[in-house]
Enzyme design. Structure first.
Site, PDB file in Angstrom:
ATOM      1  N   VAL A  85      21.255  26.090  -3.546  1.00 27.09           N
ATOM      2  CA  VAL A  85      22.582  25.934  -3.412  1.00 27.09           C
ATOM      3  C   VAL A  85      23.409  27.285  -3.833  1.00 27.09           C
ATOM      4  O   VAL A  85      24.581  27.241  -3.352  1.00 27.09           O
ATOM      5  CB  VAL A  85      22.997  24.814  -4.806  1.00 27.09           C
ATOM      6  CG1 VAL A  85      22.713  25.465  -6.211  1.00 27.09           C
ATOM      7  CG2 VAL A  85      24.445  24.584  -4.931  1.00 27.09           C
ATOM      8  N   GLY A 172      31.870  21.011 -12.374  1.00 29.60           N
ATOM      9  CA  GLY A 172      31.550  20.275 -10.918  1.00 29.60           C
ATOM     10  C   GLY A 172      30.721  19.300 -11.045  1.00 29.60           C
ATOM     11  O   GLY A 172      30.625  18.452 -12.117  1.00 29.60           O
ATOM     12  N   GLN A 201      41.238  24.571  -9.873  1.00 27.50           N
ATOM     13  CA  GLN A 201      40.646  23.946  -8.833  1.00 27.50           C
ATOM     14  C   GLN A 201      39.969  22.588  -9.135  1.00 27.50           C
ATOM     15  O   GLN A 201      39.723  22.604 -10.337  1.00 27.50           O
ATOM     16  CB  GLN A 201      39.639  24.722  -8.058  1.00 27.50           C
ATOM     17  CG  GLN A 201      38.467  25.372  -8.783  1.00 27.50           C
ATOM     18  CD  GLN A 201      37.427  25.813  -8.237  1.00 27.50           C
ATOM     19  OE1 GLN A 201      36.479  25.483  -7.862  1.00 27.50           O
ATOM     20  NE2 GLN A 201      37.425  27.163  -7.875  1.00 27.50           N
ATOM     21  N   HIS A 317      13.609  29.164 -14.643  1.00 25.20           N
ATOM     22  CA  HIS A 317      14.711  28.716 -13.573  1.00 25.20           C
ATOM     23  C   HIS A 317      13.754  27.610 -12.814  1.00 25.20           C
ATOM     24  O   HIS A 317      13.678  27.692 -11.633  1.00 25.20           O
ATOM     25  CB  HIS A 317      14.756  29.808 -12.572  1.00 25.20           C
ATOM     26  CG  HIS A 317      16.176  29.717 -11.762  1.00 25.20           C
ATOM     27  ND1 HIS A 317      16.821  30.727 -11.403  1.00 25.20           N
ATOM     28  CD2 HIS A 317      16.791  28.454 -11.463  1.00 25.20           C
ATOM     29  CE1 HIS A 317      18.131  30.099 -10.715  1.00 25.20           C
ATOM     30  NE2 HIS A 317      17.932  28.776 -10.932  1.00 25.20           N
TER      31      HIS A 317
END
Lengths: 352, 352
Positions: A85, A172, A201, A317
């Site tokens: 992503v 998000g 936003q 990660h």
């Protein structure tokens, strides 16, 4: 039609994507498929040599895509398709200049990363690093129980009278999926903020109200970052890595947080100042931290100040690392490249 | 009234319960309070010596309460109050014979243990033992990323089309609190079973339907244990320890489970056959296990077969170990003892 007149579209893939995904590209007569043959990150020299004449490249986060690679591919390159992503490894300005499209894989990893956010909030709060080590190192037999040993703040509200507030930096899809998971833990209030330099936003007051109603929360509210720091029981860092989000969690932010609070970062390491976090943890300024990403990764040695903090849980990660999600990401990356090579619209292209 | 005519009720406490809880018992003129002075498990000799004449004992799981202790206390003992929900350390038959009440602390630990159930399901599925060790041991820099490295089955449903089934052995308050937490992870179906030897208790079809409706699940159903084994994506073991639940998760049960499934035990170690679990994990019969309890704990050395399994996450019985819950448990234990000593009804007594 003679074989020589058939135009084959070359797709170069920098990693074998496994038996569930490779058939998307294999055995198609219109595709000339070239795959890096080893089970390790692709050599840059190999990529430069093999990119020549490619219509599309399927790349991993370990591949740096810059003008040199694009020059090597030549003018036939229609798209770069990354299995991620994030796209910090891709020079998007160079792509835009040459009208080369960028395919990426958002959305499909939302649920996997939200799972890791909840796992890290729990592991940090419940002292999983120290308690698991106690068992793994064979110290359970000598362990002396005490009523409050290893006890920290509870993620869930132990009773309806004790409120819980979730804070987010970045709000998000992953943040909203994380928030949904927190509701049955007794969270009733959500506050979120973005980097003060970024333009507002996405969310409006209306959609905040709708989200609160849908999840059964008392409130969902956009606030300034100082308020996120000072009022949250857990702060989830889930904004993209960029110059404007660099060290958005700095010493000042951490010093405003509650002593009983937990910080979770599952976005990019650059958003959190590691030295400040290690200092504040050591001094008890916050209770604990759970990190899936660390600035400078993977070069994080055992004596890194955060690795040495007993209440800092660190994972390498693995936010999207589940079979289902990695198959979905790899499939999307393959389909993006295939569509671009065939001159069709990509399923998921970034607006450059 | 002269001081000598004041009847003081003696309460013996086998562990200092900390500054948030001790004031419940301290400074009350009608109570003669005796507290084990050290910060380790109470010596049995001390307890036998000090129990004499006690009206109530506040005890920990590390204190074995048998006829000898009850004899030492003498006929004035009205109640034993344990700071735990389990009471295997108390000879309840001896208590019943002497009409001594047993206070315990259920309910207050429900949310804390449900949190740990979710944490263990996530940690087991996401390879937290291996991935955290990689960072903690300084191996992240040498770590070679691969698309499917460390990937296992995802706890959450990656899309609404991929269903998830939660299985429970034992379906009391902690199981229901765990189930509620699983709903936003995309679980749509719950099946549960009890030991086939136990009598059916609690849930009826009606309340299953009500629970499904309240949580928005497609179904909640009581089934036999074979079905729990074969159809669950995660099996949570949450039944009390007792002879009838001994090794309810045995090799046969484990062999019926899906290869992609995860086993979580946050009840008592005796419910799961450790040797069978280690064998089935090693052979890939199930994906992973997350255990807060292990048979024979705390005598679990580093070379225990489950400690050596890379996908078996083990925590040292910290299910209720949060500040809020341990304060609630200790307060309830203190209030149980206080009420009994004063001849009032205990807030939470076990029906002997």
């Amino acid at each position: 039609m003679s074989q020589s007149s058939t135009l084959k579209h070359k797709i170069v893939v920098t990693r074998n994507l496994g038996p569930d995904v490779m058939p998307i590209l294999e055995g198609r007569t219109e595709i000339d498929l070239v795959v890096w043959p080893e089970d390790r990150a692709c050599d840059r020299e190999w990529l430069l040599r093999n990119a020549t004449g490619a219509a599309a490249l399927v790349i991993m986060v370990s591949d740096k895509i810059d003008a040199e690679v694009l020059d090597a591919a030549g003018p036939g390159l229609r798209a770069v398709s990354t299995m991620s992503v994030g796209y910090e490894h891709v020079d998007v300005k160079e792509l835009a200049k040459r009208s080369i499209a960028l395919g990426y894989t958002p959305d499909v990893l939302t649920e996997a990363v939200a799972d890791v956010c909840i796992m890290l909030a729990l592991m940090a709060g419940r002292n999983a690093k120290q308690t698991a080590a106690l068992v793994n190192e064979g110290n359970w037999p000598q362990f002396s129980w005490a009523p409050f040993l290893f006890c920290g703040p509870q993620l869930s509200a132990p009773s309806p009278s004790r409120q819980r507030t979730a804070g987010f930096i970045g709000f998000g899809r992953i943040a909203k999926a994380t928030l949904a998971r927190l509701v049955p833990f007794g969270f009733t209030r959500c506050i979120y903020g973005a980097n003060p330099n970024s333009t507002r936003q996405g969310s409006s007051d209306d959609s905040d109200k709708e989200l609160a109603d849908r999840l059964g929360l008392a409130s969902v509210r956009r606030v300034d970052l100082d308020t996120v720091a000072s009022e949250s029981d857990v702060v989830f860092v889930l904004a993209p890595g960029s110059p404007s989000t660099y060290h958005v969690v700095n010493e000042e932010f951490l010093r405003r947080m509650k002593k009983t609070s937990v910080l979770v970062n599952a976005s990019r390491g650059t958003l959190v100042d590691s030295d400040a976090l290690a200092r504040v943890l050591k001094e008890g300024g916050i209770w604990a931290a759970g990190l899936d990403v660390v600035e400078g990764e993977p070069n994080i040695p055992a004596d890194h100040p955060l690795v040495r903090e007993p209440r800092c849980v660190i994972l390498p990660h693995i936010g999207s690392a589940t079979n289902e999600t990695r198959v979905d990401m790899a499939s999307l990356a393959a389909n993006n490249a295939l569509a671009a090579a065939l001159g069709e619209p990509m399923p998921c292209a970034l607006n450059l």
